[in-house]
Design an enzyme around this catalytic site. Structure first.
Site, short mmCIF file in Angstrom:
data_model
loop_
_atom_site.label_atom_id
_atom_site.label_comp_id
_atom_site.label_asym_id
_atom_site.label_seq_id
_atom_site.Cartn_x
_atom_site.Cartn_y
_atom_site.Cartn_z
N ALA A 111 0.86 -1.19 0.00
CA ALA A 111 0.00 0.00 0.00
C ALA A 111 0.89 1.23 0.00
CB ALA A 111 -0.91 0.00 1.22
N VAL B 272 3.91 0.66 2.54
CA VAL B 272 4.11 -0.59 3.27
C VAL B 272 4.63 -1.67 2.33
CG1 VAL B 272 2.98 -2.38 4.64
CG2 VAL B 272 2.27 0.02 4.88
N ASP C 299 -9.16 6.16 14.16
CA ASP C 299 -9.58 6.05 12.76
C ASP C 299 -9.94 4.59 12.43
OD1 ASP C 299 -10.14 6.92 10.21
OD2 ASP C 299 -8.07 6.81 9.51
#
Length: 554
Positions: A128, A135, A284
């Site tokens: 990602a 990552v 989040d």
């Protein structure tokens, strides 16, 4: 006209051009940031939804700091109209991945070893990519599969430059625009800068993950990925690789035989535990940060954004929910006073009327029919109308609830966060008025009040000197009188309670010690002095507690 720091001229011009490109020239002109020529082609009559769409695209173009600013702003429904907040909540990172050669360079510099010595396998393609980092999947020499988050090169310098421009801009607005001063924009930017700088230090995220992991050490249904500290620095974070099913991949969950209702219940309980028991929660919890492991185990990821609730804030939130349900408008108003969020400019009569309207909407309605997220939104809208700035802890709490509530409704349409939160709220209120906690707060209050009294002669002397010099300014605001009286009443009640409890303790200890030294029983003329004295003092204590509770000023 606003003057920018010379060092930031080029970046400032890029920011202005981005806003002009998306049709904000008229707004910039009204703020004194551009001349009329720049704004002549703008549509100054755009509606809120259109403005929200344009603002989202503008922030998207401006990069990490502005994307993060928009994401944070999307939760501030007390400051920003709902139509704009909804659009800002859609902000996503769309960035080009860092080239592998640069990734290798950063990791080797941070971990002080060649990549081949650190990992026996390293996937060059990122799993990602986001605006701050990306990552990669790798395998340690000991065989563990890990996810490695690598920070973008020079991202801190880029963000610090944008933050410096934002600080300068907000300072200009507070000096020249009334609404900017009223909402304390400078304080908000400072808080945002602290939060963003924490996200730029992966060691902070590692500590956050460890702190939340400790909350669930005894709970096998919640999993927090392990952090490998020897492979982690400020710019590199190495954690356990989680290979589960994304929580919103409902088709795969059903195919693999997972129980959606169990998953929804565990997510709800774990989030509420973080918020109202530990007071430290994932800020989040969107679907990308929640994975499901075999056995319906919940795995949370990404702890860069966390929220904190003090004991007082947890209690205030619980009070708001319970008083809203019970229809007690006076208690709701007392809670707002206790939160100290009512400003000098608040029209108390109009504010109370709006609170009564909101309360009547939810009075005596079944908890399963009430959306806590909707309650938050409506509370924030009332705050927005009356220029009340809600504490950032509560707005982050609201964002977390809003984010998770939509997800939970898909997992289990019958679940209700509002129903689930009520037992936590009642528990908080019971704990707050536990005699032990009352004694601790009373002692703290007594010490604080005695310190104030001890400084009183010096303060009075200073006031007298100021009066003699003719430098006293008298500014009476009628709307503040009730707030002042409430606070004074609370202080006096606490001081009375503290003095009585202290006197009781000294008396009882004195009698017991005296009787022990004299080697005599605690009877006077065959009368049980200590027993009766204890009963009388206890009754006085209970009477005082009940009186203070009934006054609503504790």
């Amino acid at each position: 006209m606003y003057k920018i720091n010379f060092r930031h001229t080029r970046r400032f011009q890029e920011i202005i051009n981005a806003f002009l490109k998306h049709g904000f020239g008229h707004v910039l002109f009204r703020l004194g940031l551009t001349n009329r020529k720049s704004s002549k082609l703008d549509n100054a009559e755009m509606n809120m939804q259109d403005m929200g769409i344009r603002l989202r695209k503008t922030l998207q173009d401006l990069g990490p700091a502005f994307i993060k600013l928009g994401q944070v702003a999307s939760s501030r429904r007390d400051l920003i109209p709902e139509q704009i907040s909804v659009e800002l909540a859609k902000l996503q990172d769309h960035v080009t991945p860092i080239p592998f050669a640069k990734v290798r360079e950063i990791i080797e510099m941070e971990l002080e070893a060649p990549l081949e010595n650190l990992f026996i396998r390293f996937n060059e393609e990122p799993l990602a990519a986001a605006s701050i980092g990306q990552v990669h999947v790798a395998e340690l020499p000991t065989g563990e599969k890990v996810a490695i988050k690598v920070q973008r090169p020079d991202i801190r310098q880029t963000i610090n430059k944008d933050l410096a421009i934002l600080r300068d801009l907000v300072g200009y607005l507070e000096d020249n625009v009334e609404w900017a001063k009223r909402y304390c924009l400078r304080d908000m930017i400072d808080e945002f800068a602290r939060s963003l700088n924490d996200e730029l230090d992966y060691r902070v995220e590692a500590r956050n993950a460890d702190r939340i992991a400790k909350q669930f050490m005894e709970d096998t249904t919640i999993h927090i990925p392990s952090i490998y500290e020897d492979y982690s620095t400020e710019k590199v974070l190495t954690m356990e690789m989680i290979e589960g099913i994304k929580v919103n991949d409902y088709e795969q969950l059903d195919t693999k035989g997972y129980d959606r209702k169990v998953i929804a219940a565990r997510i709800t309980d774990s989030l509420l535990h973080q918020m109202f028991v530990a007071g430290f929660f994932h800020g989040d919890p969107h679907p990308g940060n929640i994975y499901i492991l075999p056995g319906n185990v919940i795995a949370y990821l990404d702890f860069g954004m966390v929220g904190r609730l003090s004991e007082d804030m947890k209690y205030h939130f619980a009070s708001l929910v319970i008083h809203l349900r019970s229809g007690d408008t006076k208690a709701l108003m007392r809670t707002f006073y206790a939160m100290e969020i009512i400003s000098d400019e608040t029209d108390l009569r109009s504010f109370k009327r709006d609170v009564e309207d909101l309360q009547s909407k939810y009075y005596d309605i079944a908890l399963t029919e009430v959306s806590l997220g909707t309650v938050f939104l409506e509370l924030f809208q009332v705050a927005y109308r009356h220029h009340i700035q809600v504490p950032s802890d509560i707005t982050m709490l609201g964002k977390a609830v809003l984010t998770s509530e939509g997800l939970l409704a898909e997992l289990d349409p019958d679940i209700s966060i509002m129903k689930s939160v009520e037992p936590f709220g009642k528990r908080l209120i019971v704990e707050r008025y536990n005699p032990k906690n009352l004694l601790e707060r009373s002692w703290d209050g007594m010490v604080e009040n005695f310190e104030i009294i001890s400084h009183l002669p010096k303060d009075l002397k200073a006031i007298a000197n100021t009066v003699k010099k003719g430098k006293v300014q008298l500014d009476i605001n009628v709307q503040q009188v009730q707030i002042f009286l409430n606070r004074f009443d609370r202080i006096s009640n606490r001081l009375s309670l503290s003095i009585i409890l202290l006197s009781f303790s000294i008396l009882m200890v004195g009698l017991i010690v005296g009787a022990s030294i004299a080697g005599q029983t605690n009877r006077l003329w065959h009368f049980p002095v200590l027993e009766v004295g204890s009963v009388v003092a206890t009754l006085m204590f209970l009477y005082l507690i009940i009186s203070i509770f009934r006054s609503g000023r504790m």
